[in-house]
Design a protein around this motif. Structure first.
Motif, PDB file in Angstrom:
ATOM      1  N   ASN A  77       0.842  -1.183   0.000  1.00  0.00           N
ATOM      2  CA  ASN A  77       0.000   0.000   0.000  1.00  0.00           C
ATOM      3  C   ASN A  77       0.888   1.247   0.000  1.00  0.00           C
ATOM      4  O   ASN A  77       1.860   1.306   0.760  1.00  0.00           O
ATOM      5  N   PRO A  78       0.589   2.238  -0.836  1.00  0.00           N
ATOM      6  CA  PRO A  78       1.467   3.419  -0.918  1.00  0.00           C
ATOM      7  C   PRO A  78       1.600   4.180   0.390  1.00  0.00           C
ATOM      8  O   PRO A  78       2.571   4.920   0.574  1.00  0.00           O
ATOM      9  N   LYS A  79       0.669   4.006   1.325  1.00  0.00           N
ATOM     10  CA  LYS A  79       0.758   4.669   2.623  1.00  0.00           C
ATOM     11  C   LYS A  79       1.334   3.762   3.703  1.00  0.00           C
ATOM     12  O   LYS A  79       1.445   4.177   4.870  1.00  0.00           O
ATOM     13  N   LEU A  80       1.726   2.527   3.322  1.00  0.00           N
ATOM     14  CA  LEU A  80       2.301   1.574   4.289  1.00  0.00           C
ATOM     15  C   LEU A  80       3.621   1.023   3.767  1.00  0.00           C
ATOM     16  O   LEU A  80       3.955  -0.132   4.029  1.00  0.00           O
ATOM     17  N   ARG A  81       4.377   1.837   3.045  1.00  0.00           N
ATOM     18  CA  ARG A  81       5.625   1.356   2.459  1.00  0.00           C
ATOM     19  C   ARG A  81       6.567   0.860   3.537  1.00  0.00           C
ATOM     20  O   ARG A  81       6.704   1.454   4.601  1.00  0.00           O
ATOM     21  N   GLY A  82       7.210  -0.275   3.243  1.00  0.00           N
ATOM     22  CA  GLY A  82       8.137  -0.874   4.191  1.00  0.00           C
ATOM     23  C   GLY A  82       7.481  -1.794   5.203  1.00  0.00           C
ATOM     24  O   GLY A  82       8.185  -2.446   5.991  1.00  0.00           O
ATOM     25  N   GLN A  83       6.153  -1.900   5.194  1.00  0.00           N
ATOM     26  CA  GLN A  83       5.453  -2.743   6.166  1.00  0.00           C
ATOM     27  C   GLN A  83       4.972  -4.067   5.576  1.00  0.00           C
ATOM     28  O   GLN A  83       4.334  -4.858   6.264  1.00  0.00           O
ATOM     29  N   SER A  84       5.252  -4.298   4.303  1.00  0.00           N
ATOM     30  CA  SER A  84       4.824  -5.534   3.630  1.00  0.00           C
ATOM     31  C   SER A  84       3.340  -5.779   3.823  1.00  0.00           C
ATOM     32  O   SER A  84       2.899  -6.874   4.186  1.00  0.00           O
ATOM     33  N   ALA A  85       2.528  -4.744   3.577  1.00  0.00           N
ATOM     34  CA  ALA A  85       1.092  -4.827   3.807  1.00  0.00           C
ATOM     35  C   ALA A  85       0.330  -4.087   2.723  1.00  0.00           C
ATOM     36  O   ALA A  85       0.745  -3.012   2.289  1.00  0.00           O
ATOM     37  N   VAL A  86      -0.796  -4.664   2.300  1.00  0.00           N
ATOM     38  CA  VAL A  86      -1.672  -3.992   1.345  1.00  0.00           C
ATOM     39  C   VAL A  86      -2.804  -3.275   2.079  1.00  0.00           C
ATOM     40  O   VAL A  86      -3.341  -2.279   1.600  1.00  0.00           O
ATOM     41  N   THR A  87      -3.189  -3.803   3.247  1.00  0.00           N
ATOM     42  CA  THR A  87      -4.012  -3.099   4.227  1.00  0.00           C
ATOM     43  C   THR A  87      -3.339  -3.326   5.569  1.00  0.00           C
ATOM     44  O   THR A  87      -2.344  -4.043   5.654  1.00  0.00           O
ATOM     45  N   GLN A  88      -3.886  -2.765   6.629  1.00  0.00           N
ATOM     46  CA  GLN A  88      -3.234  -2.916   7.921  1.00  0.00           C
ATOM     47  C   GLN A  88      -3.278  -4.358   8.442  1.00  0.00           C
ATOM     48  O   GLN A  88      -2.515  -4.708   9.340  1.00  0.00           O
ATOM     49  N   SER A  89      -4.145  -5.194   7.889  1.00  0.00           N
ATOM     50  CA  SER A  89      -4.257  -6.575   8.377  1.00  0.00           C
ATOM     51  C   SER A  89      -3.890  -7.615   7.330  1.00  0.00           C
ATOM     52  O   SER A  89      -3.765  -8.796   7.668  1.00  0.00           O
TER      53      SER A  89
END
Length: 351
Positions: A77-89
């Motif tokens: 997700n462009p707002k979660l870069r570096g977190q390996s996530a497409v949504t928060q869950s």
């Protein structure tokens, strides 16, 4: 006599004094912790397959499936870069396997789905049973089951991986284990699980070998699409979803995975859908056809034209509308089972 300090200064002094004791005032953050409506940091995004595929093929040139363990490009997700996530869950990625390769056997507490995007002839094996991959097939890797992938045909195969990695990370419950061999021993013929559970029947004393996960680990696209075709011909078209079905666990009638819901829907030609929003953010894979999704949050609007093999994400509590001039088929997954288990799922269908 000294005048008393202003209230604001007293508050700041209180905060400074208690900070070394790992204390912080709730009233300073309450509105952020308990907002008047869901507020996600995630943003809508679209991944065009024609733009992504060259990078997948380049990855195939620089690292083998065995070296990588899983050769995957993560859809971040462009707002979660570096977190390996497409949504928060949820996690999403596109995995490539080339002819002759094996992605070695391992297992983990994270549940995984595979949705085949391109190519045929590769296989995935789950606890001793293999299934051949074909475009549009939905395949499950249940939590803590041995699984490996191999490819004995002559063309690249790509699939969408969907996992509950961020959710398991939140609970600090992630475990993984590598197998002692690259490929597990096949102990059951292909199609065994589907023969037992895939025809609206089940063994008399049936229990799922995978706990709360469906005993069927491969749902063929041919069967699923046929169901959508019949639904479109024989039932009214839903103004929001077109013709939409959810995959089920045949033993319970519930979701096929305890943390991830999966859906397949068909938008007829000329469809212009009404808007909806829901608390579970969803990831979409375009199986056939073309269309457009419009996503709105507050005063922001995103409009994406999509085609075959493209992927997009609709974050939590963002209003979305689907349209298709010539018709299309969409696969999607979300974390709805967890919302429902906690009694927090909410959906609004706009007129």
């Amino acid at each position: 006599m000294n005048a008393p300090l202003p209230t604001a200064q007293l508050r700041q002094q209180l905060y400074r004094d208690m900070d070394p004791h790992n204390l912080t005032p709730l009233w300073e953050v309450l509105h952020a912790l308990v907002p008047p409506q869901p507020k996600t940091p995630c943003a809508p995004a679209l991944w065009k397959y024609d733009e992504v595929r060259p990078y997948l093929m380049r990855a195939g040139e620089v690292i083998t499936a065995e070296e990588a363990v899983r050769r995957v490009l993560i859809l971040e997700n462009p707002k979660l870069r570096g977190q390996s996530a497409v949504t928060q869950s949820l996690y999403a990625g596109l995995q490539l396997i080339l002819p002759g390769e094996v992605a070695p056997s391992h297992r983990h507490t994270q549940s995984a789905l595979r949705f085949i995007v391109e190519g045929s002839g590769a296989y995935t094996a789950v606890d001793g049973e293999r299934t051949t991959m074909r475009p549009g097939d939905f395949i499950i890797t249940p939590s803590w089951t041995w699984h490996d992938h191999g490819h004995e045909a002559d063309q690249p195969v790509v699939w969408l991986d969907g996992l509950d990695i961020p959710m398991i990370r939140f609970f600090d419950a992630g475990f993984a284990q590598n197998d002692t061999s690259k490929s597990q021993q096949v102990t059951r013929s292909e199609g065994t699980s589907f023969a037992r559970y895939g025809h609206n029947m089940a063994p008399v004393r049936a229990t799922s070998p995978y706990g709360r996960t469906s005993p069927i680990f491969s749902y063929p696209y041919e069967r699923s699409r046929e169901a959508l075709e019949q639904l479109e011909r024989g039932a009214p078209i839903d103004a929001w979803d077109g013709s939409k079905l959810r995959y089920v666990n045949p033993l319970t009638g519930g979701w096929p995975m305890p943390t991830i819901a999966t859906f397949l829907q068909k938008l007829p030609a000329g469809f212009s859908g009404k808007g909806w929003r829901q608390t579970d953010g969803a990831v979409y894979s375009v199986v056939e056809g073309e269309g457009e999704v419009t996503i709105v949050s507050g005063e922001q609007e995103w409009r994406y034209a999509f085609g075959p093999r493209d992927h997009f994400v609709v974050p939590s509590w963002h209003t979305a509308r689907l349209a298709s001039a010539r018709g299309c088929v969409l696969f999607s997954f979300s974390d709805r089972p967890v919302h429902e288990a906690l009694g927090i799922h909410s959906e609004e269908r706009l007129s």
